[in-house]
Design a protein around this motif. Structure first.
Motif, short mmCIF file in Angstrom:
data_model
loop_
_atom_site.label_atom_id
_atom_site.label_comp_id
_atom_site.label_asym_id
_atom_site.label_seq_id
_atom_site.Cartn_x
_atom_site.Cartn_y
_atom_site.Cartn_z
N ARG A 283 7.73 -9.86 2.33
CA ARG A 283 7.36 -8.50 2.51
C ARG A 283 8.38 -7.65 1.76
O ARG A 283 7.93 -6.78 1.05
CB ARG A 283 7.40 -8.10 4.01
N GLU A 284 9.63 -8.01 1.78
CA GLU A 284 10.51 -7.37 1.14
C GLU A 284 10.36 -7.50 -0.37
O GLU A 284 10.52 -6.24 -1.10
CB GLU A 284 12.20 -7.54 1.40
N ALA B 126 7.61 -7.91 -2.03
CA ALA B 126 6.44 -7.11 -2.03
C ALA B 126 6.68 -5.66 -2.09
O ALA B 126 6.29 -4.81 -3.24
CB ALA B 126 5.22 -7.28 -1.03
N ARG B 127 7.23 -5.23 -1.24
CA ARG B 127 7.85 -3.78 -1.05
C ARG B 127 8.51 -3.28 -2.37
O ARG B 127 8.33 -2.32 -2.68
CB ARG B 127 8.66 -3.64 0.21
N ILE B 128 9.43 -4.18 -2.82
CA ILE B 128 10.32 -3.83 -3.98
C ILE B 128 9.30 -3.61 -5.34
O ILE B 128 9.39 -2.80 -6.00
CB ILE B 128 11.62 -5.01 -4.19
N ALA C 143 6.14 -2.94 -5.25
CA ALA C 143 5.16 -1.87 -4.79
C ALA C 143 5.90 -0.63 -5.44
O ALA C 143 5.32 0.39 -5.89
CB ALA C 143 4.72 -1.99 -3.58
N ALA C 144 7.03 -0.51 -5.11
CA ALA C 144 8.16 0.76 -5.47
C ALA C 144 8.40 1.02 -6.93
O ALA C 144 8.75 2.04 -7.45
CB ALA C 144 9.31 0.70 -4.57
N GLY D 227 4.10 -8.28 -7.77
CA GLY D 227 3.67 -7.93 -6.30
C GLY D 227 2.68 -8.71 -5.76
O GLY D 227 2.68 -8.80 -4.62
N TYR E 258 2.48 -10.70 -2.11
CA TYR E 258 1.59 -10.25 -1.00
C TYR E 258 0.80 -11.64 -0.83
O TYR E 258 0.44 -11.88 0.36
CB TYR E 258 0.93 -9.14 -1.58
N ASP F 5 -2.69 -8.07 3.94
CA ASP F 5 -1.77 -8.73 2.92
C ASP F 5 -2.49 -9.24 1.72
O ASP F 5 -2.19 -9.18 0.42
CB ASP F 5 -0.75 -9.63 3.50
N LYS G 204 -4.04 -6.09 -0.07
CA LYS G 204 -3.19 -5.56 -0.98
C LYS G 204 -2.87 -6.58 -2.27
O LYS G 204 -2.63 -5.89 -3.30
CB LYS G 204 -1.62 -5.28 -0.37
#
Length: 86
Positions: A34-35, A37-39, A41-42, A53, A57, A69, A72
């Protein structure tokens, strides 16, 4: 390898997630995927960051089974494809 680089951070989280998964620690694996994927996505949207990404996911989906998930991952992959074929 610069650990302050966002791509490196995302890759490290993915590797940590894979290691946790191999060691049968699904909850920990999900946190790392999740982290990652978050990075991604940002980060600024490029075919590479969107593809990576999407992979993060997808890995998360394999651990959680949550449709959001998977959706995404699919959205990011479709966006990467569209950027690559402009």
């Amino acid at each position: 390898c610069d650990p302050s680089n966002q791509s490196v951070k995302a890759d490290l989280e993915s590797v940590r997630g894979s290691k946790a998964l191999r060691e049968n620690r699904q909850d920990e694996a999900a946190i790392h995927f999740r982290e990652s994927a978050r990075i991604y996505a940002a980060m600024p949207e490029t075919a590479v960051t969107l593809n990576n990404g999407s992979i993060a996911y997808t890995q998360l989906f394999h651990v959680t089974g949550q449709d959001e998930d998977f959706q995404k991952a699919l959205q990011m992959l479709e966006r990467a494809f569209s950027l690559e074929h402009l």
